[in-house]
Motif scaffolding. Sequence first.
Motif, PDB file in Angstrom:
ATOM      1  N   ARG A 101       0.838  -1.207   0.000  1.00  0.00           N
ATOM      2  CA  ARG A 101       0.000   0.000   0.000  1.00  0.00           C
ATOM      3  C   ARG A 101       0.873   1.257   0.000  1.00  0.00           C
ATOM      4  NH1 ARG A 101      -2.942  -3.035   3.781  1.00  0.00           N
ATOM      5  NH2 ARG A 101      -4.889  -3.831   2.902  1.00  0.00           N
ATOM      6  N   GLY A 102       1.974   1.191   0.718  1.00  0.00           N
ATOM      7  CA  GLY A 102       2.859   2.343   0.798  1.00  0.00           C
ATOM      8  C   GLY A 102       3.536   2.691  -0.511  1.00  0.00           C
ATOM      9  N   ARG A 103       3.553   1.747  -1.456  1.00  0.00           N
ATOM     10  CA  ARG A 103       4.178   2.006  -2.757  1.00  0.00           C
ATOM     11  C   ARG A 103       3.190   2.516  -3.801  1.00  0.00           C
ATOM     12  NH1 ARG A 103       7.546  -2.404  -1.123  1.00  0.00           N
ATOM     13  NH2 ARG A 103       6.064  -3.978  -1.824  1.00  0.00           N
ATOM     14  N   LEU A 104       1.915   2.614  -3.448  1.00  0.00           N
ATOM     15  CA  LEU A 104       0.904   2.940  -4.450  1.00  0.00           C
ATOM     16  C   LEU A 104       1.085   4.336  -5.041  1.00  0.00           C
ATOM     17  CD1 LEU A 104      -2.298   1.293  -2.953  1.00  0.00           C
ATOM     18  CD2 LEU A 104      -1.143   0.679  -5.083  1.00  0.00           C
ATOM     19  N   ASP A 105       1.384   5.328  -4.211  1.00  0.00           N
ATOM     20  CA  ASP A 105       1.543   6.690  -4.745  1.00  0.00           C
ATOM     21  C   ASP A 105       2.703   6.745  -5.735  1.00  0.00           C
ATOM     22  OD1 ASP A 105      -0.600   7.559  -3.297  1.00  0.00           O
ATOM     23  OD2 ASP A 105       0.576   8.521  -1.721  1.00  0.00           O
ATOM     24  N   LYS A 106       3.828   6.108  -5.378  1.00  0.00           N
ATOM     25  CA  LYS A 106       4.967   6.075  -6.296  1.00  0.00           C
ATOM     26  C   LYS A 106       4.638   5.264  -7.546  1.00  0.00           C
ATOM     27  CE  LYS A 106       8.717   6.831  -2.985  1.00  0.00           C
ATOM     28  NZ  LYS A 106       9.971   6.303  -2.405  1.00  0.00           N
ATOM     29  N   ALA A 107       3.792   4.229  -7.379  1.00  0.00           N
ATOM     30  CA  ALA A 107       3.395   3.423  -8.533  1.00  0.00           C
ATOM     31  C   ALA A 107       2.557   4.254  -9.506  1.00  0.00           C
ATOM     32  CB  ALA A 107       2.617   2.194  -8.076  1.00  0.00           C
ATOM     33  N   VAL A 108       1.672   5.094  -8.976  1.00  0.00           N
ATOM     34  CA  VAL A 108       0.892   5.988  -9.833  1.00  0.00           C
ATOM     35  C   VAL A 108       1.825   6.902 -10.613  1.00  0.00           C
ATOM     36  CG1 VAL A 108      -0.708   7.947  -9.834  1.00  0.00           C
ATOM     37  CG2 VAL A 108      -1.238   5.895  -8.495  1.00  0.00           C
ATOM     38  N   ASP A 109       2.800   7.483  -9.919  1.00  0.00           N
ATOM     39  CA  ASP A 109       3.767   8.370 -10.582  1.00  0.00           C
ATOM     40  C   ASP A 109       4.536   7.630 -11.667  1.00  0.00           C
ATOM     41  OD1 ASP A 109       2.994  10.439  -8.939  1.00  0.00           O
ATOM     42  OD2 ASP A 109       4.644  10.172  -7.513  1.00  0.00           O
ATOM     43  N   LEU A 110       4.897   6.373 -11.389  1.00  0.00           N
ATOM     44  CA  LEU A 110       5.652   5.595 -12.364  1.00  0.00           C
ATOM     45  C   LEU A 110       4.816   5.358 -13.621  1.00  0.00           C
ATOM     46  CD1 LEU A 110       8.112   3.985 -13.235  1.00  0.00           C
ATOM     47  CD2 LEU A 110       7.231   2.024 -11.932  1.00  0.00           C
ATOM     48  N   VAL A 111       3.533   5.047 -13.453  1.00  0.00           N
ATOM     49  CA  VAL A 111       2.669   4.837 -14.615  1.00  0.00           C
ATOM     50  C   VAL A 111       2.586   6.119 -15.436  1.00  0.00           C
ATOM     51  CG1 VAL A 111       0.316   4.369 -15.386  1.00  0.00           C
ATOM     52  CG2 VAL A 111       1.307   3.027 -13.516  1.00  0.00           C
ATOM     53  N   LEU A 112       2.349   7.243 -14.776  1.00  0.00           N
ATOM     54  CA  LEU A 112       2.212   8.509 -15.502  1.00  0.00           C
ATOM     55  C   LEU A 112       3.510   8.914 -16.181  1.00  0.00           C
ATOM     56  CD1 LEU A 112       0.039  10.477 -12.923  1.00  0.00           C
ATOM     57  CD2 LEU A 112      -0.712   9.465 -15.104  1.00  0.00           C
ATOM     58  N   ASP A 113       4.633   8.642 -15.528  1.00  0.00           N
ATOM     59  CA  ASP A 113       5.935   8.982 -16.122  1.00  0.00           C
ATOM     60  C   ASP A 113       6.281   8.077 -17.304  1.00  0.00           C
ATOM     61  OD1 ASP A 113       6.261  10.972 -14.250  1.00  0.00           O
ATOM     62  OD2 ASP A 113       7.591   9.790 -12.939  1.00  0.00           O
ATOM     63  N   THR A 114       5.757   6.837 -17.284  1.00  0.00           N
ATOM     64  CA  THR A 114       6.084   5.853 -18.320  1.00  0.00           C
ATOM     65  C   THR A 114       5.157   5.962 -19.508  1.00  0.00           C
ATOM     66  OG1 THR A 114       6.828   4.343 -16.566  1.00  0.00           O
ATOM     67  CG2 THR A 114       6.481   3.385 -18.736  1.00  0.00           C
ATOM     68  N   ALA A 115       3.939   6.442 -19.307  1.00  0.00           N
ATOM     69  CA  ALA A 115       2.954   6.499 -20.386  1.00  0.00           C
ATOM     70  C   ALA A 115       3.461   7.351 -21.536  1.00  0.00           C
ATOM     71  CB  ALA A 115       1.639   7.058 -19.859  1.00  0.00           C
TER      72      ALA A 115
END
Length: 226
Positions: A211-225
């Motif tokens: 759960r603690g990685r979710l915010d960074k995971a969102v950022d990673l998706v947006l940065d990778t798109a």
Amino acid sequence: MHTGQLLGSGRTADVYALDGSWVLRRYRDRSDTTEELAVMSYVGAFGFPVPRIGPPAEGARPTDLVLQRLTGPTLAEALLTGRLGAAEAGALLASLLRELHAIPARVSTDPQDCLLHLDLHPENVVLTDGGAVVIDWSSAAEGPPGLDRAMSALILARIALDPAFPAGADVRPLLAALLAELADDGGVSAADLAPARARQRQNPYLTEAERGRLDKAVDLVLDTAP
């Protein structure tokens, strides 16, 4: 009822061999599988690749599913062994999402809604001789397709940020390939990711670290798109 060899265990269920053709999927935490069976029957009737549903076993519990025994590696195993590359795997996941989202909703009357798997990732795709088959429909629902795309991307991003994931299994190329493939289908937007993140935060089977990685995971998706 008698069960055979334990074939595998996930966060919510165990899978046992019944014979050469069928397995028993037994949930540890659910009271009923009626809805999951209904969804699998529905999407299967449209030709979507799901395991065949077997007859109820004698003495079966309400938490049991009798399903076709599939032979072949998961997509995750194929990636780890090099049988498939990230580009091929990303294209396959995108194709499965696209095919699923072409199926009209079973219950919802909203014309924008369709069938959603909400947990479509490489461990839930089995590569059989007859083609890819999607398993584990326990999270399936109906809604806008962008939510399903976001859930798959967010799961991959969360795994990519997990320091405990096997060394050498870099998920980022797969995430990039999936997002590139999904771009023509509407892609994955911040608006799609917000409800996906909320759903994953509410998932009782995630660890606090996940759960603690979710915010960074969102950022990673947006940065990778793209």
